[in-house]
Design an enzyme around this catalytic site. Sequence first.
Site, PDB file in Angstrom:
ATOM      1  N   HIS A   1       4.005   6.007  11.798  1.00 30.28           N
ATOM      2  CA  HIS A   1       3.307   4.964  12.551  1.00 30.28           C
ATOM      3  C   HIS A   1       4.277   3.784  12.583  1.00 30.28           C
ATOM      4  O   HIS A   1       5.413   3.912  12.150  1.00 30.28           O
ATOM      5  CB  HIS A   1       1.945   4.603  11.942  1.00 30.28           C
ATOM      6  CG  HIS A   1       1.932   4.426  10.462  1.00 30.28           C
ATOM      7  ND1 HIS A   1       1.546   5.430   9.588  1.00 30.28           N
ATOM      8  CD2 HIS A   1       2.243   3.371   9.674  1.00 30.28           C
ATOM      9  CE1 HIS A   1       1.618   4.985   8.343  1.00 30.28           C
ATOM     10  NE2 HIS A   1       2.046   3.732   8.359  1.00 30.28           N
ATOM     11  N   ASN A   2       3.894   2.652  13.155  1.00 27.66           N
ATOM     12  CA  ASN A   2       4.819   1.525  13.324  1.00 27.66           C
ATOM     13  C   ASN A   2       6.070   1.983  14.081  1.00 27.66           C
ATOM     14  O   ASN A   2       7.197   1.900  13.575  1.00 27.66           O
ATOM     15  CB  ASN A   2       5.219   0.915  11.987  1.00 27.66           C
ATOM     16  CG  ASN A   2       4.082   0.223  11.277  1.00 27.66           C
ATOM     17  OD1 ASN A   2       2.960   0.214  11.774  1.00 27.66           O
ATOM     18  ND2 ASN A   2       4.353  -0.354  10.126  1.00 27.66           N
TER      19      ASN A   2
ATOM     20  N   HIS B   1      -4.433   5.001  11.245  1.00 22.74           N
ATOM     21  CA  HIS B   1      -3.380   5.405  10.297  1.00 22.74           C
ATOM     22  C   HIS B   1      -3.878   5.347   8.864  1.00 22.74           C
ATOM     23  O   HIS B   1      -3.129   5.614   7.925  1.00 22.74           O
ATOM     24  CB  HIS B   1      -2.124   4.544  10.468  1.00 22.74           C
ATOM     25  CG  HIS B   1      -2.143   3.214   9.772  1.00 22.74           C
ATOM     26  ND1 HIS B   1      -3.198   2.332   9.867  1.00 22.74           N
ATOM     27  CD2 HIS B   1      -1.220   2.608   8.984  1.00 22.74           C
ATOM     28  CE1 HIS B   1      -2.912   1.248   9.162  1.00 22.74           C
ATOM     29  NE2 HIS B   1      -1.726   1.387   8.610  1.00 22.74           N
ATOM     30  N   GLY B   2      -5.149   5.011   8.683  1.00 27.70           N
ATOM     31  CA  GLY B   2      -5.736   4.952   7.358  1.00 27.70           C
ATOM     32  C   GLY B   2      -7.156   4.448   7.451  1.00 27.70           C
ATOM     33  O   GLY B   2      -7.759   4.447   8.528  1.00 27.70           O
TER      34      GLY B   2
ATOM     35  N   ASN C   1       0.802  -1.221   0.000  1.00 22.14           N
ATOM     36  CA  ASN C   1       0.000   0.000   0.000  1.00 22.14           C
ATOM     37  C   ASN C   1       0.841   1.280   0.000  1.00 22.14           C
ATOM     38  O   ASN C   1       0.323   2.362   0.250  1.00 22.14           O
ATOM     39  CB  ASN C   1      -0.964   0.006   1.194  1.00 22.14           C
ATOM     40  CG  ASN C   1      -0.233   0.008   2.533  1.00 22.14           C
ATOM     41  OD1 ASN C   1       0.996  -0.095   2.590  1.00 22.14           O
ATOM     42  ND2 ASN C   1      -0.986   0.109   3.623  1.00 22.14           N
ATOM     43  N   HIS C   2       2.120   1.171  -0.275  1.00 23.60           N
ATOM     44  CA  HIS C   2       2.963   2.363  -0.323  1.00 23.60           C
ATOM     45  C   HIS C   2       2.750   3.114  -1.637  1.00 23.60           C
ATOM     46  O   HIS C   2       2.517   2.495  -2.676  1.00 23.60           O
ATOM     47  CB  HIS C   2       4.429   1.973  -0.156  1.00 23.60           C
ATOM     48  CG  HIS C   2       4.729   1.437   1.209  1.00 23.60           C
ATOM     49  ND1 HIS C   2       5.811   0.649   1.491  1.00 23.60           N
ATOM     50  CD2 HIS C   2       4.057   1.568   2.386  1.00 23.60           C
ATOM     51  CE1 HIS C   2       5.817   0.327   2.774  1.00 23.60           C
ATOM     52  NE2 HIS C   2       4.751   0.873   3.330  1.00 23.60           N
TER      53      HIS C   2
END
Length: 483
Positions: A338-339, A394-395, A226-227
């Site tokens: 995130h992460n 985050h999404g 998803n990048h």
Amino acid sequence: MAKLQLKAKEIRALGYDEGPVVSIAMQVMEKHYKHASKEVALDILKSVLQSPNDFAANDVLCKIANELIEEQPVPRFEEVLREAGIPYNVFGVSFIEELAIKQMNGAMQLPVAVAGALMPDAHAGYGLPIGGVLATDNAVIPYGVGVDIGCRMCLSIFDIDVKELTQKQQFFTKALHESTLFGAGREFEQGGEHEVLDSPAFKDIALLRQLQSKAARQLGSSGSGNHFVEFGEVVIEEADSVLAVPPGKYLALLSHSGSRGMGATIATHYTQLAREKRLLPSSAQNLAWFTLNEEEGIEYWIAMNLAGDYAKACHDVIHAKLARQLGRKPLRTVENHHNFAWKEMHEGREVVVHRKGATPAGKDVLGIIPGSVTAPGFIVKGLGQQAAICSASHGAGRKMSRSVAMESITQHALNAELQKHGVKLLGGGLDEAPFAYKNIEDVMNAQKQLVTAVGRFYPRIVKMDGGTARQWKKSNRKTPGFE
């Protein structure tokens, strides 16, 4: 001058034991000290034998020293989980899958857990679910951070008429192709330069020494899945003193990627060490932790922060390249990790907050929450809600696994959806089709008490892994910047 030649018996005569270390010592000395005298070379080998730990950080002699340093048995700790987990808040519970909640329940049974929260985009992951937020007492969980350490959103807003995205679509498409490359393992033939690559951590930690050259070659690249790097339209309807961008419509650049191969290697390595050190039930093994007093915990913390800095550097390089092509400096840049894990105060005590697929949302902290290839993303301002440990989604979050999406979504349906929303997709796959994601409006409604939306981003030209791009020859040797 004759080149150095050593014999195995000469090295053993110094006190070296039979085994691989003798041949390694011979190879190292004859390669790196080939113009030294035999006497000097043997003196060096004698010094390494006497104090191998003193040479563990030496770029050349570490290969010999590491063979000599006796591996100490790893102490193992049998950990007992809480019978009843600590209560936690769930936001958007009606559209979160059962497995994600089950994983979060397990995390709240850890003896080091202090508090937790589950975000509305949550879905199952390894160890901690994606969208899981976990506060611990002086402990860091590598898989609580995730594999793509420091995965990041970065938005640059430009004072350029958004009509240019349509009028000059070919220019913007070409710019995206030329400014990064995508895919697991992909790298430039030549490494870039950036101050993050000069971090002393690359010399101080053995694992990181092995990753530095690859990190240089992947600098400014993007991952798979998803990048993305995309141009779109930012709409700001009301003035906000924190965002500090006047109301209006702006052309913007949004990117989403992380720490590439370096982050994945760090995550895998330290998770394995944590699992070896802490004896946990099979259901909790991926939640194995280190305390921040342990050598491994200190090392992981340094490595994690370096991976986060590296992820930011990759975005900086991409945005600087594209800004240079546009010939403009951005009016405003908004970005967030995130992460990652942070040391923060929660209810009067310092804790380690893991946000695996969750956005920091402290009071007035800005962040980006993307939708999907066609759905809008949101520029948000945190409300500092302690019930969510100052976090937000985050999404949009997946509602279909990649395999299910590939089996159930057709290319025709994806093309129709892209056309409906006026989006040009470069690359991407059916597993990233908008139908595979939750409705971003539902997700945002479920976290109104966590963040305030201060702007929207609408994708227009989206570059993802899988697109046709030119052959990559090199990256810029110098860090791109504004001139």
